[in-house]
Design an enzyme around this catalytic site. Structure first.
Site, PDB file in Angstrom:
ATOM      1  N   HIS A  72       0.851  -1.204   0.000  1.00  0.00           N
ATOM      2  CA  HIS A  72       0.000   0.000   0.000  1.00  0.00           C
ATOM      3  C   HIS A  72       0.878   1.242   0.000  1.00  0.00           C
ATOM      4  CE1 HIS A  72      -3.934  -1.863   1.774  1.00  0.00           C
ATOM      5  NE2 HIS A  72      -3.434  -2.578   0.779  1.00  0.00           N
ATOM      6  N   TYR A 199      -8.886   5.229   7.815  1.00  0.00           N
ATOM      7  CA  TYR A 199      -8.992   5.598   9.225  1.00  0.00           C
ATOM      8  C   TYR A 199     -10.064   6.686   9.307  1.00  0.00           C
ATOM      9  CZ  TYR A 199      -4.588   3.142  10.239  1.00  0.00           C
ATOM     10  OH  TYR A 199      -3.611   2.182  10.411  1.00  0.00           O
ATOM     11  N   PRO A 291      -3.289   0.029  18.862  1.00  0.00           N
ATOM     12  CA  PRO A 291      -3.086  -0.429  17.482  1.00  0.00           C
ATOM     13  C   PRO A 291      -3.244   0.652  16.413  1.00  0.00           C
ATOM     14  CG  PRO A 291      -5.148  -1.296  18.367  1.00  0.00           C
ATOM     15  CD  PRO A 291      -4.462  -0.611  19.489  1.00  0.00           C
ATOM     16  N   LYS A 295       1.959  -0.392  14.989  1.00  0.00           N
ATOM     17  CA  LYS A 295       3.389  -0.503  15.301  1.00  0.00           C
ATOM     18  C   LYS A 295       3.804  -1.750  16.088  1.00  0.00           C
ATOM     19  CE  LYS A 295       4.970   3.097  13.344  1.00  0.00           C
ATOM     20  NZ  LYS A 295       4.794   2.573  11.991  1.00  0.00           N
ATOM     21  N   TYR A 383       4.453   6.360   9.944  1.00  0.00           N
ATOM     22  CA  TYR A 383       3.584   5.220   9.616  1.00  0.00           C
ATOM     23  C   TYR A 383       4.347   4.140   8.850  1.00  0.00           C
ATOM     24  CZ  TYR A 383      -0.767   2.787   8.578  1.00  0.00           C
ATOM     25  OH  TYR A 383      -1.773   1.837   8.515  1.00  0.00           O
TER      26      TYR A 383
HETATM   27  P1  RFL Z   1       3.125 -12.085  21.198  1.00  0.00           P
HETATM   28  O1  RFL Z   1       2.743 -12.187  19.766  1.00  0.00           O
HETATM   29  O2  RFL Z   1       2.068 -11.799  22.189  1.00  0.00           O
HETATM   30  O3  RFL Z   1       3.836 -13.465  21.560  1.00  0.00           O
HETATM   31  C1  RFL Z   1       4.117 -13.848  22.889  1.00  0.00           C
HETATM   32  C2  RFL Z   1       4.131 -15.355  22.944  1.00  0.00           C
HETATM   33  O4  RFL Z   1       4.535 -15.787  24.235  1.00  0.00           O
HETATM   34  C3  RFL Z   1       3.714 -16.877  24.632  1.00  0.00           C
HETATM   35  N1  RFL Z   1       3.781 -16.987  26.103  1.00  0.00           N
HETATM   36  C4  RFL Z   1       4.496 -17.935  26.737  1.00  0.00           C
HETATM   37  N2  RFL Z   1       5.249 -18.940  26.273  1.00  0.00           N
HETATM   38  C5  RFL Z   1       5.851 -19.764  27.180  1.00  0.00           C
HETATM   39  N3  RFL Z   1       5.731 -19.598  28.517  1.00  0.00           N
HETATM   40  C6  RFL Z   1       4.982 -18.588  29.029  1.00  0.00           C
HETATM   41  N4  RFL Z   1       4.874 -18.432  30.358  1.00  0.00           N
HETATM   42  C7  RFL Z   1       4.337 -17.687  28.126  1.00  0.00           C
HETATM   43  N5  RFL Z   1       3.521 -16.604  28.270  1.00  0.00           N
HETATM   44  C8  RFL Z   1       3.211 -16.181  27.032  1.00  0.00           C
HETATM   45  C9  RFL Z   1       2.351 -16.515  24.062  1.00  0.00           C
HETATM   46  O5  RFL Z   1       1.490 -17.651  23.941  1.00  0.00           O
HETATM   47  C10 RFL Z   1       2.752 -15.945  22.710  1.00  0.00           C
HETATM   48  O6  RFL Z   1       2.818 -16.941  21.710  1.00  0.00           O
HETATM   49  O7  RFL Z   1       4.292 -11.029  21.438  1.00  0.00           O
HETATM   50  P2  RFL Z   1       5.453 -10.475  20.465  1.00  0.00           P
HETATM   51  O8  RFL Z   1       6.187 -11.608  19.812  1.00  0.00           O
HETATM   52  O9  RFL Z   1       6.175  -9.484  21.265  1.00  0.00           O
HETATM   53  O10 RFL Z   1       4.674  -9.747  19.266  1.00  0.00           O
HETATM   54  C11 RFL Z   1       3.931  -8.584  19.510  1.00  0.00           C
HETATM   55  C12 RFL Z   1       2.723  -8.533  18.571  1.00  0.00           C
HETATM   56  O11 RFL Z   1       2.002  -9.740  18.646  1.00  0.00           O
HETATM   57  C13 RFL Z   1       1.798  -7.359  18.890  1.00  0.00           C
HETATM   58  O12 RFL Z   1       2.555  -6.207  19.201  1.00  0.00           O
HETATM   59  C14 RFL Z   1       0.878  -6.998  17.696  1.00  0.00           C
HETATM   60  O13 RFL Z   1      -0.040  -8.026  17.437  1.00  0.00           O
HETATM   61  C15 RFL Z   1       0.118  -5.703  17.994  1.00  0.00           C
HETATM   62  N6  RFL Z   1      -0.829  -5.332  16.928  1.00  0.00           N
HETATM   63  C16 RFL Z   1      -0.391  -4.739  15.749  1.00  0.00           C
HETATM   64  N7  RFL Z   1       0.921  -4.577  15.515  1.00  0.00           N
HETATM   65  C17 RFL Z   1       1.366  -4.092  14.323  1.00  0.00           C
HETATM   66  O14 RFL Z   1       2.581  -3.980  14.124  1.00  0.00           O
HETATM   67  N8  RFL Z   1       0.496  -3.727  13.314  1.00  0.00           N
HETATM   68  C18 RFL Z   1      -0.841  -3.859  13.470  1.00  0.00           C
HETATM   69  O15 RFL Z   1      -1.588  -3.580  12.517  1.00  0.00           O
HETATM   70  C19 RFL Z   1      -1.339  -4.345  14.733  1.00  0.00           C
HETATM   71  N9  RFL Z   1      -2.656  -4.507  14.924  1.00  0.00           N
HETATM   72  C20 RFL Z   1      -2.196  -5.571  17.084  1.00  0.00           C
HETATM   73  C21 RFL Z   1      -3.085  -5.134  16.057  1.00  0.00           C
HETATM   74  C22 RFL Z   1      -2.689  -6.247  18.196  1.00  0.00           C
HETATM   75  C23 RFL Z   1      -4.041  -6.479  18.311  1.00  0.00           C
HETATM   76  N10 RFL Z   1      -4.436  -7.200  19.438  1.00  0.00           N
HETATM   77  C24 RFL Z   1      -5.356  -8.271  19.394  1.00  0.00           C
HETATM   78  C25 RFL Z   1      -3.717  -7.049  20.681  1.00  0.00           C
HETATM   79  C26 RFL Z   1      -4.437  -5.346  16.179  1.00  0.00           C
HETATM   80  C27 RFL Z   1      -4.926  -5.990  17.300  1.00  0.00           C
HETATM   81  C28 RFL Z   1      -6.419  -6.167  17.408  1.00  0.00           C
HETATM   82  C1  PHB Z   2      -5.184  -4.585  10.792  1.00  0.00           C
HETATM   83  O1  PHB Z   2      -5.302  -4.803   9.554  1.00  0.00           O
HETATM   84  O2  PHB Z   2      -5.412  -5.467  11.630  1.00  0.00           O
HETATM   85  C2  PHB Z   2      -4.773  -3.249  11.271  1.00  0.00           C
HETATM   86  C3  PHB Z   2      -4.428  -2.273  10.348  1.00  0.00           C
HETATM   87  C4  PHB Z   2      -4.035  -1.010  10.787  1.00  0.00           C
HETATM   88  C5  PHB Z   2      -4.013  -0.745  12.145  1.00  0.00           C
HETATM   89  C6  PHB Z   2      -4.354  -1.716  13.061  1.00  0.00           C
HETATM   90  C7  PHB Z   2      -4.743  -2.979  12.631  1.00  0.00           C
HETATM   91  O3  PHB Z   2      -3.668   0.502  12.561  1.00  0.00           O
END
Ligand code: RFL
Ligand code: PHB
Length: 389
Positions: A72, A199, A291, A295, A383
């Protein structure tokens, strides 16, 4: 069991670190509390910065990303019944790629296993010990207690993991902000009605139009923090999305069956420093962003890119300077992302229903960011991700 670097958590941070270490000839073992099936289907982030895409490609993880990822070159901001495009690539020379986090995770797991790497699924870490000299990860597997002895432990186990709470009280400082709202996220079997993300700022609250593939839309609605998903039947979700997104002429939402829906609270959090003794912390284990700036996954990857290089230097000739600098270096990017995510969140959400002054300021900020090239460039470069911070 013994390895060089013991990694807790098989999210993007832990898996990428294990992959990077392998490329430097360093042995690691990942312990993960959930099953492979679970982590490969956990629905999360969708946006990769240019730097994350480059890292995945440079380390041999770009094949499916290049086929299926959607590049994008802009985003749309919708407010006051108008629509404005921020031309990110024109302003910065860089782009983002929409590719689901669970796809990144699948690619990383496949690469680690193909290279003979060890990821222990359904093996929760229970505690860490010996962090001052001879670290041990104590975990359980199939009802048995086991120990993983290592030179270093990297806690990539998210906010609810065991690694960060191992650090004694008084060592770490927490900086935090909570928001009185959450995001209701929906995955729908509906072809995206647009090519770029929207957005939307609306008097009833923020809405975001994103996607996962040419057949699947990903949509979000701002809802109160204590909202119950049971109060949101599919018809109510679509009606609210129409109200907040169908605010410009000749534009309609594509609707389809809802495949998944959930509510995620928003918060900002940084814990400093990101290291204690032989424990290093990365990703959501030490920092969380709302979110809105997309990032979270990108920061997790940026942290472990630093750690991969730091461990490579230590194992090559015992030099400690990159490991010693890890927290300070990583925190510069972390705080840039904190500020950007907080700013995007504050500009786009309905903050205080009783404060019309605030709403006027938001409109003015949105108009300014969509008319001033300087301000738009500031949004765009944050971004798509700043190469150096
Ligand atoms: P994770 O992915 O949470 O992985 C942590 C792992 O550790 C495991 N764990 C354990 N394992 C062993 N022993 C234990 N005691 C443990 N406790 C926990 C867990 O099961 C898991 O597998 O962390 P990590 O690797 O630091 O990654 C971070 C990302 O997952 C997170 O920052 C993003 O998902 C945030 N996020 C977004 N980030 C972006 O860069 N772009 C986005 O568009 C974006 N959109 C989002 C998001 C997060 C969202 N939610 C649901 C929080 C949208 C949403 C809705
Ligand atoms: C997504 O596609 O899940 C998404 C995209 C942009 C954001 C957050 C989540 O800022």
């Amino acid at each position: 069991m013994r390895t060089q670097v013991g990694i807790v958590g098989a999210g993007p941070a832990g898996l990428m670190l294990s992959h990077l270490l392998h490329r430097h000839g360093i042995d690691s073992v990942v312990v993960e509390s959930r099953s492979r099936e679970y982590v490969e289907h956990r629905l999360r982030a969708g946006v990769l910065e240019q730097g994350s895409v480059d890292l995945l490609r440079e380390t041999g993880l770009g094949a499916r990303l290049d086929r299926e990822g959607m590049r994008h070159e802009g985003i749309e901001l919708r407010f006051d019944g108008e629509s404005h495009r921020v031309p990110m690539t024109e302003l910065t020379g860089r782009a983002i790629t929409v590719y689901g986090q669970q796809e990144v995770v699948k690619d990383m797991i496949a690469a680690r296993l193909a290279a003979g790497g060890t990821i222990l699924f359904e093996a929760p870490a229970e505690r860490l010990s010996g962090l001052d000299s001879a670290p041990v990860i104590h975990f359980s597997r199939q009802g048995r207690r086991e120990e993983l002895h290592c030179d270093f432990v990297v806690g990539c186990d998210g906010y609810h993991g065991v690694s960060r709470p191992t650090v004694p009280d008084g060592v770490l400082t927490t900086y935090e902000r909570t928001y009185p709202f959450a995001w209701l996220g929906v995955l729908a079997a509906a072809p995206p009605a647009v090519e770029e993300l929207i957005y939307a700022h609306h008097e009833r609250g923020f809405a975001l139009y994103s996607m996962r593939s040419p057949q699947i839309s990903r949509l979000y609605l701002q809802v109160p923090a204590d909202e119950d998903i049971a109060d949101w039947p599919d018809e109510r979700i679509w009606a609210e999305l129409r109200t907040r997104l169908e605010t410009v002429p000749n534009w309609t939402l594509n609707e389809g069956p809802v495949l998944e829906k959930s509510i995620t609270p928003l918060r900002s959090l940084v814990v400093e420093p990101m290291q204690w003794q032989r424990l290093y912390l990365a990703g959501d284990a030490v920092h969380i962003v709302p979110p809105t700036g997309a990032k979270g996954m990108n920061l997790a990857l940026a942290d472990v890119k630093l750690l991969g290089a730091a461990f490579a230097a230590w194992y090559a000739d015992g030099s400690t300077h990159l490991l010693d600098d890890y927290s300070r270096t990583a925190l510069r990017r972390v705080w840039r992302a904190q500020q950007f995510s907080w700013w995007m969140t504050s500009m786009l959400h309905r903050l205080n229903a009783d404060d019309p002054y605030e709403a006027k300021l938001q409109s003015s900020t949105l108009r300014y960011v969509t008319t001033s090239r300087a301000y738009a460039t500031s949004l765009a470069e944050n971004y798509v991700g700043l190469p150096e911070v």
